[in-house]
Write a protein that holds these residues in place. Structure first.
Motif, PDB file in Angstrom:
ATOM      1  N   MET A   1     -13.215  -4.263  -0.683  1.00 44.81           N
ATOM      2  CA  MET A   1     -11.507  -4.514  -1.149  1.00 44.81           C
ATOM      3  C   MET A   1     -11.707  -5.450  -2.420  1.00 44.81           C
ATOM      4  O   MET A   1     -10.668  -5.066  -3.375  1.00 44.81           O
ATOM      5  CB  MET A   1     -11.130  -5.333   0.206  1.00 44.81           C
TER       6      MET A   1
ATOM      7  N   SER B   1       0.844  -1.400   0.102  1.00 46.16           N
ATOM      8  CA  SER B   1       0.001   0.049  -0.058  1.00 46.16           C
ATOM      9  C   SER B   1       0.851   1.239  -0.009  1.00 46.16           C
ATOM     10  O   SER B   1       0.499   2.407  -0.804  1.00 46.16           O
ATOM     11  CB  SER B   1      -0.963  -0.040   1.114  1.00 46.16           C
TER      12      SER B   1
ATOM     13  N   PHE C   1      -7.912   1.150  -4.161  1.00 50.33           N
ATOM     14  CA  PHE C   1      -7.134   0.143  -3.404  1.00 50.33           C
ATOM     15  C   PHE C   1      -6.362   0.601  -2.312  1.00 50.33           C
ATOM     16  O   PHE C   1      -6.257   0.249  -1.035  1.00 50.33           O
ATOM     17  CB  PHE C   1      -6.496  -0.687  -4.268  1.00 50.33           C
TER      18      PHE C   1
ATOM     19  N   SER D   1      -6.699  -0.339   1.647  1.00 50.90           N
ATOM     20  CA  SER D   1      -5.880  -1.016   2.292  1.00 50.90           C
ATOM     21  C   SER D   1      -5.442  -0.394   3.512  1.00 50.90           C
ATOM     22  O   SER D   1      -5.353  -0.990   4.525  1.00 50.90           O
ATOM     23  CB  SER D   1      -4.567  -1.056   1.223  1.00 50.90           C
TER      24      SER D   1
ATOM     25  N   ALA E   1     -12.066  -2.826  -5.030  1.00 54.38           N
ATOM     26  CA  ALA E   1     -10.674  -1.963  -5.358  1.00 54.38           C
ATOM     27  C   ALA E   1      -9.709  -3.236  -6.051  1.00 54.38           C
ATOM     28  O   ALA E   1      -8.878  -2.439  -6.741  1.00 54.38           O
ATOM     29  CB  ALA E   1     -10.410  -1.495  -3.932  1.00 54.38           C
ATOM     30  N   ARG E   2      -9.521  -4.169  -5.714  1.00 53.64           N
ATOM     31  CA  ARG E   2      -8.403  -5.070  -6.135  1.00 53.64           C
ATOM     32  C   ARG E   2      -8.816  -5.197  -7.794  1.00 53.64           C
ATOM     33  O   ARG E   2      -7.995  -5.213  -8.420  1.00 53.64           O
ATOM     34  CB  ARG E   2      -8.475  -6.447  -5.533  1.00 53.64           C
TER      35      ARG E   2
END
Length: 303
Positions: free
Chosen positions: A239, A165, A218, A222, A242-243
């Motif tokens: 999440m 991140s 992301f 994170s 976002a990935r």
């Protein structure tokens, strides 16, 4: 509210969603990136100033797209074996290697456009393929160093996520600064034509937009997970989205090719299929393709 690291809910639908995204990336990304690479190759043959960083960005995208084949095929493999876990970890690290390289080349593209406008004389005398290649090799080397550390050290999700991140966050201030400074320089210069200003501004805005839309969510999620330690189903779904946005970024990078050309006509006529189908934007319609000398001169005058 579950704050442990163990998931206490089913991820079946989220896994299906991510598999669909993987199919989209493979089926759309592979032909689109391949076409963009072919078009950039045509620029090189036309003695155009080689877009080294864009080419390397597309190569890093190809790494990510091609490896999607493995993640699609995972459901057909025996996931309980040690060899599967080792191979899965290797391919995950390789994808991250491609992502880190992509971020590096995005910064290089923005920096190059900034130098063209803010320091034109310096850029003109120091610009050459050798320097660009050396910088590109440096980016690949740094990405490889990260991949080696990731594979051997960052085996725990608790350790990996903060490091990854932070790497994702580093380009953000650089991209914003380069866009802002270049935009200021463009408004104050008269040495650059209006059409060239649009291409420079468009390329920088596209790079910044790709980061903000595909990488920043992301990164934010994170850090939220790291700080809050929340492990609810809603957080897991957000999440996953976002990935998936990060994984979809290679589908947008080929649009940078448009800002390497002078017009829409130049863009589409780089592909023989359009000329074969009779695509023509010329008013006379009597000339299908410019002469080689004229084509080379035209390419040199563009970005």
């Amino acid at each position: 509210m579950n704050t442990t690291n163990t998931l206490s809910f089913s991820t079946e639908y989220v896994d299906l969603f991510e598999e669909i995204v993987a199919w989209i990336i493979l089926c759309v990304g592979l032909p689109v990136i391949s076409l963009a690479c072919y078009a950039l190759y045509k620029l090189i043959k036309a003695d155009f100033v080689t877009p080294i960083y864009v080419i390397n960005l597309l190569l890093s995208d190809l790494i990510q797209v091609i490896l999607r084949v493995y993640f699609i095929a995972e459901r057909f493999l025996d996931t309980k074996t040690e060899s599967f876990k080792t191979m899965q970890h290797f391919f995950l690290v390789t994808v991250r290697f491609g992502l880190v390289a992509s971020l590096g080349f995005m910064v290089c593209i923005s920096l190059e456009r900034y130098l063209v406008v803010s320091h034109p004389l310096w850029y003109r005398f120091h610009r050459n393929v050798k320097h660009s290649v050396l910088v590109s090799l440096g980016i690949w080397t740094l990405a490889a160093i990260y991949a080696a550390i990731d594979y051997n050290v960052l085996t725990s999700y608790i350790v990996f996520l903060p490091v990854f991140s932070t790497i994702f966050l580093l380009p953000f201030p650089l991209l914003v600064f380069l866009y802002w400074r270049t935009k200021q320089a463009l408004s104050n210069t008269i040495a650059v034509s209006a059409s060239e200003k649009k291409r420079i501004r468009g390329a920088l805005l596209l790079v910044l937009g790709i980061y903000v839309l595909f990488f920043l969510p992301f990164t934010v999620m994170s850090f939220f997970v790291i700080i809050s330690k929340i492990r609810t189903y809603t957080v897991y779904c957000v999440m996953a989205v976002a990935r998936s946005m990060v994984r979809l970024s290679p589908l947008v990078d080929p649009f940078l090719y448009i800002f390497m050309r002078k017009s829409v006509k130049d863009t589409v006529e780089a592909f023989p299929c359009f000329r074969t189908l009779g695509w023509s934007l010329t008013s006379s319609g009597t000339q299908d393709e410019p002469s080689k000398a004229h084509y080379a001169a035209e390419m040199k005058s563009s970005l």
